[in-house]
Write a protein that holds these residues in place. Structure first.
Motif, short mmCIF file in Angstrom:
data_model
loop_
_atom_site.label_atom_id
_atom_site.label_comp_id
_atom_site.label_asym_id
_atom_site.label_seq_id
_atom_site.Cartn_x
_atom_site.Cartn_y
_atom_site.Cartn_z
N GLY A 118 0.78 -1.22 0.00
CA GLY A 118 0.00 0.00 0.00
C GLY A 118 0.81 1.26 0.00
O GLY A 118 0.33 2.32 0.43
N GLY A 146 -0.89 4.32 -1.75
CA GLY A 146 -1.93 4.98 -0.98
C GLY A 146 -1.37 5.79 0.18
O GLY A 146 -1.84 6.89 0.47
N ILE A 147 -0.36 5.24 0.83
CA ILE A 147 0.27 5.96 1.95
C ILE A 147 0.93 7.24 1.44
O ILE A 147 0.84 8.30 2.08
CB ILE A 147 1.29 5.05 2.65
N VAL A 166 -3.65 3.32 9.16
CA VAL A 166 -2.54 2.48 8.69
C VAL A 166 -1.66 2.06 9.86
O VAL A 166 -1.26 0.90 9.97
CB VAL A 166 -1.72 3.24 7.62
N LEU A 195 -2.38 -1.30 4.93
CA LEU A 195 -3.67 -0.70 4.60
C LEU A 195 -4.79 -1.58 5.13
O LEU A 195 -4.86 -2.77 4.83
CB LEU A 195 -3.80 -0.54 3.08
#
Length: 356
Positions: free
Chosen positions: A57, A60-61, A118, A125
């Motif tokens: 992830g 996304g982070i 998170v 995620l």
């Protein structure tokens, strides 16, 4: 002699006046989309061929981190630019543009909440609510810092909506401090030095990027108000000259402060990079590690920003129409937005060396 420049907005018809505004809105949406794609698509080419493995992830982070940085820049820049404007004689402060701070605080709150989730999932995620250990956030250093950022953005939003919006400087400072501490965990060699460098770096970046954005918004608002007032009076040239003079003075004042901010950013950035990549390995790591590659991309963007800032400064000094400096300044804002996006990606990639 007048500084009025003929534009489509002064045509008097509502149709022609809306087309440039619509074009700017579309361009802004496209730029936001491009900036969002950088953290999402960046990990793959950055990691290709390095032998490094990114955390699940990471895209996304990186996007959440970039959104958090942008949400910090907007209100900090507004407070900074508004303070500069109060130092300009004759500035039409009553015609300041509407603040974006409440919206930025909302975006920052959502981003910080996502990053906290998170952390609550063990730096993964979450796919279900049951995956998160919310209570565990209070038992770890990263969890406490994540909660601090969530609460700080909530407080900043409330302050922005209050009668004393300047009070949001304190929760915003807490966000910057939390980011500085998060970036340098205790096992790192000299974590306090690293946190201090990051705190100064993040603060200067927020002042530079957010300040320029709000300065340009103020210039646009002042010009629009002067044109509206000129339409109701016979002193058209005098009103326009007054607004243009105040705008040029504000832009020049910002440029002088920005030069100091750029020097500080450069010094802290180079020092931080050398702490993570020893001098003898810098050239190799700039191309052989994902962190180095992303850092190199950021350096290229910062160099482009510096060139645009220099061009704007030259126009302020050497051209009769000093407000023509707004053209490279707008491009500078775009480039700074890309720098923020790349910075979000940089924080999510594996470090080039491991601290022991």
């Amino acid at each position: 002699m007048t500084l009025i420049r003929p534009t489509a907005e002064t045509a008097g018809a509502s149709g022609p006046a809306r087309r440039p505004a619509a074009g700017r809105a579309v361009a802004l949406l496209v730029l936001v989309a491009v900036a969002a794609l950088i953290p999402l698509l960046g990990p793959r080419p950055a990691l290709d061929g390095t032998g490094e493995a990114a955390a699940p992830g990471v895209g996304g982070i990186a996007l959440l981190r970039a959104a958090l940085f942008a949400a910090l820049c907007v209100p900090v820049g507004e407070l900074f630019a508004a303070r500069l404007a109060r130092r300009v004689p004759g500035a039409p402060l009553e015609h300041a543009p509407r603040s974006w701070a409440p919206h930025a605080a909302s975006a920052g709150f959502v981003a910080a909440l996502g990053l906290a989730s998170v952390v609550a999932t063990g730096n993964l995620l979450p796919h279900h609510l049951s995956d998160m250990d919310v209570g565990g956030l209070y038992q770890s250093r990263d969890g406490k810092l994540a909660l601090l950022e969530v609460n700080a953005f909530l407080a900043a939003g409330l302050c922005a909506l209050s009668r004393r919006p300047a009070a949001q400087v304190w929760p915003l400072a807490a966000v910057a401090l939390a980011e500085a501490l998060r970036a340098h965990p205790a096992p790192e060699h000299g974590p306090l030095v690293g946190s201090g460098l990051t705190l100064v770096h993040v603060t200067c970046a927020a002042l530079w990027a957010g300040g320029l954005l709000y300065v340009l918004r103020m210039l646009s608002a002042w010009r629009a108000s002067s044109e509206a007032e000129a339409a109701e009076t016979t002193e058209t040239a005098q009103t326009a000259v007054s607004a243009d003079a105040a705008g040029a003075a504000l832009l020049g004042l910002y440029a002088r402060v920005a030069a100091v901010l750029f020097a500080t950013l450069t010094a802290t950035g180079v020092w931080s990079a050398l702490r993570r990549m020893p001098p003898g390995t810098v050239l190799d790591q700039l191309t052989a590690t994902s962190y180095g590659r992303t850092l190199l991309a950021k350096l290229v963007l910062v160099a482009a920003v510096a060139v645009l800032a220099l061009l704007a400064r030259l126009r302020l000094r050497r051209t009769a129409d000093r407000l023509s400096a707004c053209v490279p300044a707008r491009a500078e804002v775009v480039a700074l937005g890309l720098v923020v996006a790349v910075s979000g990606l940089l924080t999510a990639l594996p470090l080039p060396i491991r601290w022991s």
